[in-house]
Structure formats: C-alpha cells, structure tokens
Design a protein around this motif. Structure first.
Motif, PDB file in Angstrom:
ATOM      1  N   GLU A  42       0.838  -1.208   0.000  1.00 53.51           N
ATOM      2  CA  GLU A  42       0.000   0.000   0.000  1.00 53.51           C
ATOM      3  C   GLU A  42       0.865   1.247   0.000  1.00 53.51           C
ATOM      4  O   GLU A  42       0.548   2.229  -0.671  1.00 53.51           O
ATOM      5  CB  GLU A  42      -0.949   0.001   1.201  1.00 53.51           C
ATOM      6  CG  GLU A  42      -2.100  -0.958   1.066  1.00 53.51           C
ATOM      7  CD  GLU A  42      -2.994  -0.667  -0.143  1.00 53.51           C
ATOM      8  OE1 GLU A  42      -3.373   0.501  -0.366  1.00 53.51           O
ATOM      9  OE2 GLU A  42      -3.303  -1.620  -0.881  1.00 53.51           O
ATOM     10  N   ASP A  43       1.964   1.240   0.749  1.00 52.13           N
ATOM     11  CA  ASP A  43       2.822   2.418   0.787  1.00 52.13           C
ATOM     12  C   ASP A  43       3.521   2.658  -0.545  1.00 52.13           C
ATOM     13  O   ASP A  43       3.700   3.799  -0.965  1.00 52.13           O
ATOM     14  CB  ASP A  43       3.850   2.318   1.915  1.00 52.13           C
ATOM     15  CG  ASP A  43       4.510   3.660   2.165  1.00 52.13           C
ATOM     16  OD1 ASP A  43       3.782   4.640   2.410  1.00 52.13           O
ATOM     17  OD2 ASP A  43       5.746   3.728   2.080  1.00 52.13           O
ATOM     18  N   VAL A  57       1.547   6.978  -6.693  1.00 57.40           N
ATOM     19  CA  VAL A  57       0.530   7.970  -7.054  1.00 57.40           C
ATOM     20  C   VAL A  57       1.153   9.360  -7.023  1.00 57.40           C
ATOM     21  O   VAL A  57       1.023  10.140  -7.982  1.00 57.40           O
ATOM     22  CB  VAL A  57      -0.702   7.880  -6.116  1.00 57.40           C
ATOM     23  CG1 VAL A  57      -1.608   9.098  -6.285  1.00 57.40           C
ATOM     24  CG2 VAL A  57      -1.481   6.600  -6.376  1.00 57.40           C
ATOM     25  N   LEU A  58       1.838   9.682  -5.961  1.00 57.51           N
ATOM     26  CA  LEU A  58       2.500  10.995  -5.876  1.00 57.51           C
ATOM     27  C   LEU A  58       3.523  11.176  -6.992  1.00 57.51           C
ATOM     28  O   LEU A  58       3.588  12.227  -7.629  1.00 57.51           O
ATOM     29  CB  LEU A  58       3.180  11.148  -4.514  1.00 57.51           C
ATOM     30  CG  LEU A  58       2.250  11.271  -3.324  1.00 57.51           C
ATOM     31  CD1 LEU A  58       3.028  11.126  -2.021  1.00 57.51           C
ATOM     32  CD2 LEU A  58       1.506  12.591  -3.364  1.00 57.51           C
ATOM     33  N   ALA A  59       4.312  10.128  -7.235  1.00 59.40           N
ATOM     34  CA  ALA A  59       5.367  10.212  -8.250  1.00 59.40           C
ATOM     35  C   ALA A  59       4.796  10.404  -9.648  1.00 59.40           C
ATOM     36  O   ALA A  59       5.363  11.148 -10.461  1.00 59.40           O
ATOM     37  CB  ALA A  59       6.235   8.954  -8.196  1.00 59.40           C
ATOM     38  N   ARG A 109      -0.467  -1.917 -12.379  1.00 54.96           N
ATOM     39  CA  ARG A 109      -1.185  -1.603 -13.627  1.00 54.96           C
ATOM     40  C   ARG A 109      -2.671  -1.354 -13.387  1.00 54.96           C
ATOM     41  O   ARG A 109      -3.282  -0.536 -14.073  1.00 54.96           O
ATOM     42  CB  ARG A 109      -1.023  -2.740 -14.631  1.00 54.96           C
ATOM     43  CG  ARG A 109       0.333  -2.785 -15.276  1.00 54.96           C
ATOM     44  CD  ARG A 109       0.450  -3.951 -16.239  1.00 54.96           C
ATOM     45  NE  ARG A 109       1.748  -3.945 -16.899  1.00 54.96           N
ATOM     46  CZ  ARG A 109       2.280  -4.993 -17.498  1.00 54.96           C
ATOM     47  NH1 ARG A 109       1.628  -6.154 -17.534  1.00 54.96           N
ATOM     48  NH2 ARG A 109       3.470  -4.902 -18.064  1.00 54.96           N
ATOM     49  N   SER A 110      -3.260  -2.071 -12.458  1.00 52.30           N
ATOM     50  CA  SER A 110      -4.703  -1.956 -12.238  1.00 52.30           C
ATOM     51  C   SER A 110      -5.073  -0.955 -11.150  1.00 52.30           C
ATOM     52  O   SER A 110      -6.259  -0.751 -10.892  1.00 52.30           O
ATOM     53  CB  SER A 110      -5.288  -3.333 -11.896  1.00 52.30           C
ATOM     54  OG  SER A 110      -4.757  -3.805 -10.678  1.00 52.30           O
ATOM     55  N   TYR A 111      -4.094  -0.321 -10.538  1.00 57.33           N
ATOM     56  CA  TYR A 111      -4.393   0.604  -9.446  1.00 57.33           C
ATOM     57  C   TYR A 111      -5.094   1.843 -10.019  1.00 57.33           C
ATOM     58  O   TYR A 111      -4.539   2.547 -10.867  1.00 57.33           O
ATOM     59  CB  TYR A 111      -3.113   0.995  -8.708  1.00 57.33           C
ATOM     60  CG  TYR A 111      -3.395   1.607  -7.359  1.00 57.33           C
ATOM     61  CD1 TYR A 111      -3.938   0.844  -6.335  1.00 57.33           C
ATOM     62  CD2 TYR A 111      -3.128   2.946  -7.111  1.00 57.33           C
ATOM     63  CE1 TYR A 111      -4.203   1.388  -5.098  1.00 57.33           C
ATOM     64  CE2 TYR A 111      -3.386   3.501  -5.875  1.00 57.33           C
ATOM     65  CZ  TYR A 111      -3.929   2.719  -4.869  1.00 57.33           C
ATOM     66  OH  TYR A 111      -4.190   3.272  -3.643  1.00 57.33           O
ATOM     67  N   ARG A 159      -1.753   7.832 -12.492  1.00 59.01           N
ATOM     68  CA  ARG A 159      -2.012   8.675 -13.659  1.00 59.01           C
ATOM     69  C   ARG A 159      -2.161   7.813 -14.906  1.00 59.01           C
ATOM     70  O   ARG A 159      -1.417   6.848 -15.111  1.00 59.01           O
ATOM     71  CB  ARG A 159      -0.866   9.676 -13.828  1.00 59.01           C
ATOM     72  CG  ARG A 159      -1.118  10.723 -14.895  1.00 59.01           C
ATOM     73  CD  ARG A 159      -0.073  11.829 -14.875  1.00 59.01           C
ATOM     74  NE  ARG A 159       1.292  11.349 -14.863  1.00 59.01           N
ATOM     75  CZ  ARG A 159       1.972  10.992 -15.942  1.00 59.01           C
ATOM     76  NH1 ARG A 159       1.422  11.031 -17.133  1.00 59.01           N
ATOM     77  NH2 ARG A 159       3.224  10.586 -15.836  1.00 59.01           N
ATOM     78  N   ASP A 160      -3.099   8.148 -15.745  1.00 57.48           N
ATOM     79  CA  ASP A 160      -3.299   7.440 -17.012  1.00 57.48           C
ATOM     80  C   ASP A 160      -2.041   7.517 -17.867  1.00 57.48           C
ATOM     81  O   ASP A 160      -1.354   8.540 -17.882  1.00 57.48           O
ATOM     82  CB  ASP A 160      -4.471   8.036 -17.796  1.00 57.48           C
ATOM     83  CG  ASP A 160      -5.822   7.676 -17.207  1.00 57.48           C
ATOM     84  OD1 ASP A 160      -5.898   6.705 -16.422  1.00 57.48           O
ATOM     85  OD2 ASP A 160      -6.807   8.366 -17.522  1.00 57.48           O
TER      86      ASP A 160
END
Length: 172
Positions: A73-74, A80-82, A144-146, A150-151
């Motif tokens: 999770e981390d 996500v941030l990156a 890949r599925s998260y 970002r797209d």
C-alpha cells in the motif's frame, strides 16, 4: 531507545563521511522530479545499486525499496504521488535473485526472529514468496490496475541477478 539525543557513537563514521562528501557535492541543481521519468520498485538488499543497474544517475529516477521489492500500500501511495507530481511515467518492478524473501516462508521468518530475539512478529506480514515470478506478475498487475495512478503510465517487471548484474525482463 528513549534517549532523544543523537547516538554519536553509532553514527560518527557517517557524519565524518558526509563531511568529505560535501566537499565534492554536485547535486544542488537537481529538482525533485525524476528527470528520466522512471520509478524503480526494488529490494532493500545492499547488493543492488538501482540507478547504476539501469545506467542512470542521481536525479534521474525515483527509487522505492523494501524487503523483497513487493508492491505494498505504501508503494502504491508513493507511486501515485510520483506519477502526478514528480514526472514519473514508467515504473519498473525489480526484485532480485538470491533474495531471502523469495526463499523462505512467512512462518519460518517469524520463528527465526522469535527464537533468536524473543520478539513475536506475527502481527506483521513480511510478504515472502516461494514463487518469485508469480509474485512479480501479481505486483505488476497490482500497479497496472491501481485506479489512482495517472493514465498512460507504463509498468514493467524484471529480475536483477546479483551475481552478474543483468536484468532479465519479465515477459509473463
């Protein structure tokens, strides 16, 4: 561990080395973004120099390390941030050969720590695996599925060989 003062006796060698490092420091012009658009998820194993493995330098990529190079999770939170804020548009999940997390089972590691140190770690999940390629496939798929990444981010996996330095792309 309740003493809040700096543990000089344990870290003075690092402070001394840093004093020398500062004399030739050349990275003050780098931004916090990944200049080559890459994030690497790899193991904490000290035999791996992730930037060198892929021919990059400081500032080129984001490096995320944990035991076994597992997508937790981390790791997802950080990716996500990156991908939104730090120029990451490709992610390489890169576990390695001869990894302790890929040759033991969860119960054996908990038992080893308990037997040797008297600490019950059963509340932790170490994410060991006896099927490293299967775990890599699962972790690649998890990234890949998260839904919050970002797209357009490209995700791949490879195994790093600690004996030869070679990375072998996972074609699964």
């Amino acid at each position: 561990m309740s003493d809040s003062s700096f543990a000089h006796e344990s870290f003075d060698d690092l402070i001394a080395a840093n004093t020398q490092y500062q004399k030739t420091f050349k990275y003050s012009g780098l931004s916090g973004s990944a200049a080559k658009g890459l994030a690497i998820v790899t193991c904490m194993d000290s035999r791996i120099n992730p930037l060198s493995v892929v021919g990059m330098n400081s500032g080129d990529a984001k490096i995320l390390r944990n035991a076994g190079a597992r997508v937790t999770e981390d790791v997802l939170r950080t990716l996500v941030l990156a991908t939104y804020l730090l120029n990451v548009n490709r992610i390489l999940v890169m576990p390695h050969t001869d990894c302790a997390m890929a040759r033991g089972d969860e119960a054996a590691i908990h038992k080893l720590i308990d037997d040797k140190y008297g600490v019950n770690t059963s509340s932790l999940e170490f994410k060991t695996t006896s099927d490293q390629l299967g775990a890599l496939a699962s972790d690649i798929n998890r990234v890949r599925s998260y839904p919050l990444l970002r797209d357009g981010v490209v995700v791949a996996g490879a195994i790093y060989d600690v004996k030869t330095g070679k990375i072998t792309p996972y074609e699964g």
